[in-house]
Design a protein around this motif. Structure first.
Motif, PDB file in Angstrom:
ATOM      1  N   ASP A  66       0.812  -1.215   0.000  1.00 41.19           N
ATOM      2  CA  ASP A  66       0.000   0.000   0.000  1.00 41.19           C
ATOM      3  C   ASP A  66       0.855   1.281   0.000  1.00 41.19           C
ATOM      4  O   ASP A  66       0.336   2.368  -0.250  1.00 41.19           O
ATOM      5  N   ALA A  67       2.154   1.123   0.259  1.00 40.94           N
ATOM      6  CA  ALA A  67       3.037   2.288   0.294  1.00 40.94           C
ATOM      7  C   ALA A  67       3.129   2.986  -1.064  1.00 40.94           C
ATOM      8  O   ALA A  67       3.475   4.168  -1.135  1.00 40.94           O
ATOM      9  N   VAL A  68       2.821   2.252  -2.133  1.00 37.99           N
ATOM     10  CA  VAL A  68       2.925   2.865  -3.465  1.00 37.99           C
ATOM     11  C   VAL A  68       1.851   3.938  -3.672  1.00 37.99           C
ATOM     12  O   VAL A  68       2.013   4.801  -4.538  1.00 37.99           O
ATOM     13  N   THR A  69       0.785   3.885  -2.908  1.00 29.87           N
ATOM     14  CA  THR A  69      -0.321   4.825  -3.116  1.00 29.87           C
ATOM     15  C   THR A  69       0.134   6.268  -2.956  1.00 29.87           C
ATOM     16  O   THR A  69      -0.116   7.120  -3.819  1.00 29.87           O
ATOM     17  N   SER A  70       0.821   6.577  -1.869  1.00 31.82           N
ATOM     18  CA  SER A  70       1.288   7.945  -1.652  1.00 31.82           C
ATOM     19  C   SER A  70       2.357   8.323  -2.666  1.00 31.82           C
ATOM     20  O   SER A  70       2.426   9.473  -3.119  1.00 31.82           O
TER      21      SER A  70
END
Length: 234
Positions: free
Chosen positions: A171-175
């Motif tokens: 989910d870190a790719v979202t930011s």
């Protein structure tokens, strides 16, 4: 009779003006240099063992021979190349015969109604590579499977993030995608795309086999055995 020494008057006003001009030139020159350096600066570098921050390549595999692909995720011909040549390249990677260097570049921002889809999607690829480069092959395939039509707004950032996480990214790719963390890097690396033989500007896809840049018009026939494998073994 001794003549009195003649003192040459100094025009301090002229010197003052000259000094001021020099200062202005230096300031203006500094502003121009700063603006140019900002325009060409790669910005935040994608720190990953799979990313060459000098060339922008995201490496897949460890084979001694190399195939480099310069692609724009909005480019329909890039998608056609993936469908025709992708399976062969995947097999060459699996057989440890090549390192596949994927260069996500941006030349079609003008074809996405002002949303800069090409830059955003290339940035997303680097976000995935930094998160876990092993997910890049799945991400690239998914991007082509959902490729938007040219002259549309393209996929929004939420969809890009969904594609990335579906390919295995965290989910870190979202930011990273929302912030456009590597957008300046994409722009800088796009300028390093090699020009195909006989052409005057860069294009996608651009393919290089063992460092030799191919011509789409004369070297890509649609037969990966001839166009890629034959050149690797030639």
């Amino acid at each position: 009779m001794m003549m009195a020494a003649v003192r040459k008057s100094t025009n301090w006003f002229a010197i003052g003006i000259t000094a001021a001009v020099v200062v202005v030139v230096l300031v203006v020159g500094g502003v121009v240099w700063f603006a140019n350096s900002q325009a060409t600066s790669p910005g935040t570098l994608p720190q990953s063992s799979a990313v060459n921050t000098e060339t922008g390549a995201i490496s897949v595999g460890t084979g001694e021979k190399t195939v480099d692909t310069y692609v724009d995720f909005m480019c329909p011909i890039c998608n056609q190349f993936e469908q025709s040549y992708g399976p062969t390249l995947d097999q060459l990677v699996a057989d440890n015969e090549i390192t596949l260097n994927i260069h996500p570049i941006s030349i079609l921002d003008r074809a996405s109604q002002g949303t800069q889809y090409s830059t955003r999607s290339a940035n997303a690829a680097y976000c995935v590579a930094v998160d876990d480069a092993s997910n890049i092959p799945a991400f690239v395939k998914a991007m082509y499977a959902q490729q938007p039509t040219e002259n549309t707004s393209g996929l929004d950032n939420a969809t890009l993030a969904s594609i990335a996480t579906s390919a295995g990214a965290s989910d870190a790719v979202t930011s990273c995608i929302d912030d456009g963390t590597y957008s300046k890097f994409v722009t800088a690396m796009t300028q390093k795309t090699p020009v195909q033989p006989g052409q005057s500007g860069i294009a996608t896809p651009t393919i290089a086999v063992n460092g030799t840049v191919l011509s789409n018009q004369s070297d890509l026939t649609g037969d990966p055995q001839k166009d890629i494998v034959g050149r690797l073994n030639g």
